[in-house]
Motif scaffolding. Sequence first.
Motif, PDB file in Angstrom:
ATOM      1  N   LEU A 121       0.845  -1.188   0.000  1.00  0.00           N
ATOM      2  CA  LEU A 121       0.000   0.000   0.000  1.00  0.00           C
ATOM      3  C   LEU A 121       0.880   1.236   0.000  1.00  0.00           C
ATOM      4  CD1 LEU A 121      -2.651  -1.079   2.679  1.00  0.00           C
ATOM      5  CD2 LEU A 121      -2.589  -1.594   0.227  1.00  0.00           C
ATOM      6  N   LEU A 122       0.804   2.015  -1.060  1.00  0.00           N
ATOM      7  CA  LEU A 122       1.565   3.248  -1.190  1.00  0.00           C
ATOM      8  C   LEU A 122       0.661   4.387  -0.743  1.00  0.00           C
ATOM      9  CD1 LEU A 122       4.380   4.156  -2.317  1.00  0.00           C
ATOM     10  CD2 LEU A 122       3.198   4.670  -4.463  1.00  0.00           C
ATOM     11  N   ASP A 123       0.995   5.016   0.387  1.00  0.00           N
ATOM     12  CA  ASP A 123       0.027   5.959   0.962  1.00  0.00           C
ATOM     13  C   ASP A 123       0.284   7.410   0.582  1.00  0.00           C
ATOM     14  OD1 ASP A 123       2.173   6.655   2.540  1.00  0.00           O
ATOM     15  OD2 ASP A 123       1.089   6.526   4.441  1.00  0.00           O
ATOM     16  N   GLY A 124       1.011   7.626  -0.497  1.00  0.00           N
ATOM     17  CA  GLY A 124       1.227   8.979  -1.009  1.00  0.00           C
ATOM     18  C   GLY A 124       2.068   8.921  -2.267  1.00  0.00           C
ATOM     19  N   PRO A 125       2.274  10.046  -2.942  1.00  0.00           N
ATOM     20  CA  PRO A 125       3.074  10.045  -4.176  1.00  0.00           C
ATOM     21  C   PRO A 125       4.556   9.870  -3.870  1.00  0.00           C
ATOM     22  CG  PRO A 125       2.380  12.274  -3.628  1.00  0.00           C
ATOM     23  CD  PRO A 125       1.702  11.373  -2.648  1.00  0.00           C
ATOM     24  N   ALA A 126       5.157   8.859  -4.479  1.00  0.00           N
ATOM     25  CA  ALA A 126       6.585   8.584  -4.299  1.00  0.00           C
ATOM     26  C   ALA A 126       7.101   7.877  -5.542  1.00  0.00           C
ATOM     27  CB  ALA A 126       6.822   7.732  -3.061  1.00  0.00           C
ATOM     28  N   GLU A 127       8.395   7.950  -5.752  1.00  0.00           N
ATOM     29  CA  GLU A 127       9.027   7.318  -6.912  1.00  0.00           C
ATOM     30  C   GLU A 127       9.309   5.852  -6.571  1.00  0.00           C
ATOM     31  OE1 GLU A 127      12.352   9.774  -7.820  1.00  0.00           O
ATOM     32  OE2 GLU A 127      11.113  11.400  -8.624  1.00  0.00           O
ATOM     33  N   LEU A 128       8.317   5.036  -6.765  1.00  0.00           N
ATOM     34  CA  LEU A 128       8.384   3.633  -6.378  1.00  0.00           C
ATOM     35  C   LEU A 128       9.276   2.861  -7.340  1.00  0.00           C
ATOM     36  CD1 LEU A 128       7.215   1.540  -4.379  1.00  0.00           C
ATOM     37  CD2 LEU A 128       5.350   1.177  -5.995  1.00  0.00           C
ATOM     38  N   THR A 129       9.981   1.850  -6.799  1.00  0.00           N
ATOM     39  CA  THR A 129      10.830   0.980  -7.613  1.00  0.00           C
ATOM     40  C   THR A 129      10.570  -0.479  -7.258  1.00  0.00           C
ATOM     41  OG1 THR A 129      12.636   0.975  -5.998  1.00  0.00           O
ATOM     42  CG2 THR A 129      12.660   2.729  -7.671  1.00  0.00           C
ATOM     43  N   ASP A 130      10.958  -1.367  -8.174  1.00  0.00           N
ATOM     44  CA  ASP A 130      10.854  -2.792  -7.886  1.00  0.00           C
ATOM     45  C   ASP A 130      11.678  -3.161  -6.661  1.00  0.00           C
ATOM     46  OD1 ASP A 130       9.156  -3.610 -10.012  1.00  0.00           O
ATOM     47  OD2 ASP A 130      10.839  -3.484 -11.412  1.00  0.00           O
ATOM     48  N   GLU A 131      12.833  -2.523  -6.493  1.00  0.00           N
ATOM     49  CA  GLU A 131      13.704  -2.829  -5.364  1.00  0.00           C
ATOM     50  C   GLU A 131      13.032  -2.477  -4.041  1.00  0.00           C
ATOM     51  OE1 GLU A 131      15.885  -2.778  -8.992  1.00  0.00           O
ATOM     52  OE2 GLU A 131      14.632  -1.205  -8.096  1.00  0.00           O
ATOM     53  N   ALA A 132      12.286  -1.370  -4.009  1.00  0.00           N
ATOM     54  CA  ALA A 132      11.586  -0.976  -2.783  1.00  0.00           C
ATOM     55  C   ALA A 132      10.507  -2.001  -2.424  1.00  0.00           C
ATOM     56  CB  ALA A 132      10.972   0.408  -2.957  1.00  0.00           C
ATOM     57  N   ILE A 133       9.777  -2.477  -3.426  1.00  0.00           N
ATOM     58  CA  ILE A 133       8.739  -3.484  -3.188  1.00  0.00           C
ATOM     59  C   ILE A 133       9.362  -4.768  -2.668  1.00  0.00           C
ATOM     60  CG2 ILE A 133       6.946  -4.891  -4.281  1.00  0.00           C
ATOM     61  CD1 ILE A 133       6.657  -2.585  -6.358  1.00  0.00           C
ATOM     62  N   GLU A 134      10.447  -5.201  -3.295  1.00  0.00           N
ATOM     63  CA  GLU A 134      11.068  -6.466  -2.930  1.00  0.00           C
ATOM     64  C   GLU A 134      11.769  -6.392  -1.580  1.00  0.00           C
ATOM     65  OE1 GLU A 134      13.275  -6.917  -6.500  1.00  0.00           O
ATOM     66  OE2 GLU A 134      11.451  -7.316  -7.673  1.00  0.00           O
ATOM     67  N   ALA A 135      12.206  -5.210  -1.178  1.00  0.00           N
ATOM     68  CA  ALA A 135      12.791  -5.051   0.152  1.00  0.00           C
ATOM     69  C   ALA A 135      11.755  -5.358   1.227  1.00  0.00           C
ATOM     70  CB  ALA A 135      13.328  -3.633   0.328  1.00  0.00           C
ATOM     71  N   GLY A 136      10.524  -4.929   0.994  1.00  0.00           N
ATOM     72  CA  GLY A 136       9.452  -5.230   1.932  1.00  0.00           C
ATOM     73  C   GLY A 136       9.065  -6.684   1.931  1.00  0.00           C
ATOM     74  N   LEU A 137       9.081  -7.313   0.760  1.00  0.00           N
ATOM     75  CA  LEU A 137       8.680  -8.714   0.659  1.00  0.00           C
ATOM     76  C   LEU A 137       9.680  -9.652   1.326  1.00  0.00           C
ATOM     77  CD1 LEU A 137       7.450  -8.793  -3.059  1.00  0.00           C
ATOM     78  CD2 LEU A 137       6.025  -8.977  -1.012  1.00  0.00           C
ATOM     79  N   ARG A 138      10.943  -9.255   1.378  1.00  0.00           N
ATOM     80  CA  ARG A 138      11.966 -10.151   1.915  1.00  0.00           C
ATOM     81  C   ARG A 138      11.770 -10.467   3.394  1.00  0.00           C
ATOM     82  NH1 ARG A 138      15.528  -7.659  -1.886  1.00  0.00           N
ATOM     83  NH2 ARG A 138      15.989  -5.950  -0.441  1.00  0.00           N
ATOM     84  N   VAL A 139      11.120  -9.590   4.124  1.00  0.00           N
ATOM     85  CA  VAL A 139      10.956  -9.828   5.565  1.00  0.00           C
ATOM     86  C   VAL A 139       9.677 -10.584   5.891  1.00  0.00           C
ATOM     87  CG1 VAL A 139      12.239  -7.731   6.071  1.00  0.00           C
ATOM     88  CG2 VAL A 139       9.744  -7.656   6.044  1.00  0.00           C
ATOM     89  N   ILE A 140       8.882 -10.918   4.872  1.00  0.00           N
ATOM     90  CA  ILE A 140       7.618 -11.632   5.093  1.00  0.00           C
ATOM     91  C   ILE A 140       7.831 -13.105   4.777  1.00  0.00           C
ATOM     92  CG2 ILE A 140       5.220 -11.844   4.344  1.00  0.00           C
ATOM     93  CD1 ILE A 140       5.177  -8.885   3.825  1.00  0.00           C
TER      94      ILE A 140
END
Length: 704
Positions: free
Chosen positions: A84-103
């Motif tokens: 869930l992206l709760d505001g405007p930001a320059e999202l990247t695949d690396e940012a998404i995958e950083a979050g997934l690694r801890v789940i």
Amino acid sequence: MTDRSTTVIMDAQDFDEDLVRRCFAGVTRHRAIIVTSGTDQLDFPLPKNVSRLHLSDGRVKNRAQRINLAAGAAGADGTEFLSLLDGPAELTDEAIEAGLRVIDGPQQSRVVSVLPFVDSGPAREDFAVRGSSGPAFATRPRMSRGRLLTLTFWQWNAVRGLDEKSTVPNDSESELVYRLTWMGNSVKFLPPRHCLLFSIAPGEASAADARFCPPADAVAIRQTRATVEKNKRPIRNLQSWTYPSNPDRPLVSVVISTYNRADYIKDSIDSVLGQTFGDFELIVVDDGSEDETVDVVRSYRDRRVRLLTQENQGIAAARNAAAAVSRGFFTAVHDDDDIMLPERLATSLNAIDDEHHASYGSWVNFDNETAAMVLHTTKQEFIHGTVFTNGQSPGHATWLVPTAYVRRLKYDETLSSAVDHNLSIRMMRSGVKWQHTGKIMFLRRIHPAQVSITDVSRQKFAAHLTRFTVQVPASYENIAELKEKSKTIGWPGIPEKADLLGHLAPYLPDHLVYRTMKVSAAVANKALTLDKLADTGYVLGEVDHDNDRKFETGELLDLKIRDFPVLAEHGITGTIHATLRRDLSEGRETPESGGQWDEAYAVSRAISDRVPTLLKALSRKGREPALLLLPGEADVPVNGAASHREWTVVFGRSQAASYNVLGYEDISEADKRLNELSPELRGQAFLVAEAPLTEFIEGARQDA
């Protein structure tokens, strides 16, 4: 190739094309959904992995509803992880995958990740990457208000998404994080060591973005926390949720274990399907029945009903089999001969908070022949001391417990009775904290064939054995201390205790009661939905000439337990009245048994519900309001009346009567108007005041 197991969701209300493209320019390996509502349709092309969900439904009025619908759509399409992206930001695949690694995994994870936005104010060269150890900063990154929250769909569904009635609508994700921790999840905040998520500052794209970037000061954070902690219930949107529930991913698994209950199980199932809270599956485990029980269960076409069959192995094995295949986060226990009250699941869920993992409540035993009722309740807390003092444990069919606990601890298959008592005590000893709802949860049918009667000796022995295992590890001093503590625990106050039959008769089996239901608005449509067109006592149509409004109410006859699921499915509400069949007076309440409704009786039934409301609207301090009912075809002067309505009462197959209804703030004014009428018209008039209303209705009943 786009990975469809993870979906990024962003509310893009009032965003322009440039802002959307900046947000997702760095995302190529994952899909995203941007959501808008109303007239904001974002009519421009999007990247291939970004889809648009536009909600034109007028009921969608806030950001939480938009996010929930988008998350639900992703879940229905097989998504296991949500970002869930709760505001405007320059999202990247690396940012998404950083979050997934801890789940850990889609259903086992108890971790959610939060990647904060980084303020993009300093020059980009200040964030140069040096070597493989991660970024080295010439300028220290400053956190911005905003984050990428990554969690499993399982976790999101367990708390029913963002709170659509939140008191902190501009910080719904913070509230969601608190609620996730109350459900036992831990939060992993990811510092910008391996990736940076740059916020798009207000003014860089459009003025509309400013609302997403409030200052991340300590005062604002404290205010959000103080507001959130006023309501410590993690599960929200219980009464209404914009996202339509997915039968394949329910919040609750209701479990029934059955053996040779063809005579009773239909009532049991119908009472479950009649719940006001509908996000559940119903698992029925048939433990080798030799009668028509399986055929009864298979007759249901509701997708939520699942049937498991096995050779006769006992109730513990049957319930363990259900736990192994349950898809719900919670398990609610029900028995095959009992009747679940309509608010049972909603009440159970509402009792879960930041300190309690499971809930339980009270119940009422009813005699299956006489309808006699007895209230049963347990103390407000379930701890070691209550077991030592009286051996009580939560009533089995009142349980709501996390399914994971049932899978881990299991029912003891060496026992044939009291398996619930055994498991609840082992749960309590394992650290599960139980909360009493303070409500009656179900009606327990007392009949000769139930286990507590046919297997009473084994049930008592199993209960004593379990209690003994609790006492053995404790010293005498410890037992005495726990018993003293138990004495300080009170009993819940049950409001219905004074009149059990008056409150609970509508939910007794059909052979014990005759039901009617008063409904408002679109009465004919509701009667058609319930297949009650031929069983409609009356329909009262009202035209309010003072305010140019219309109102409609009616009474549906001979309501059955099988109608409860239809009421729940279509959201039909009303007042259900039940009369014990032994108290029916010569078919007066039941036209099917020969009672005939004439005009006086139909009108008396109609006004018994409507008149009190009208009299209350006319009420003034020190005065007694009254209504004057006059024939509809009469030329009636309305001067001096405080209100003027016209009624049409339809009853029987095709009979109707119409009335002019004049309202007066004081009965003396109505009486004066009555005396001014011609003798013929006065003889057809009804004068109705609050005090003699009962007598008027009874008089009409006798005349009929």
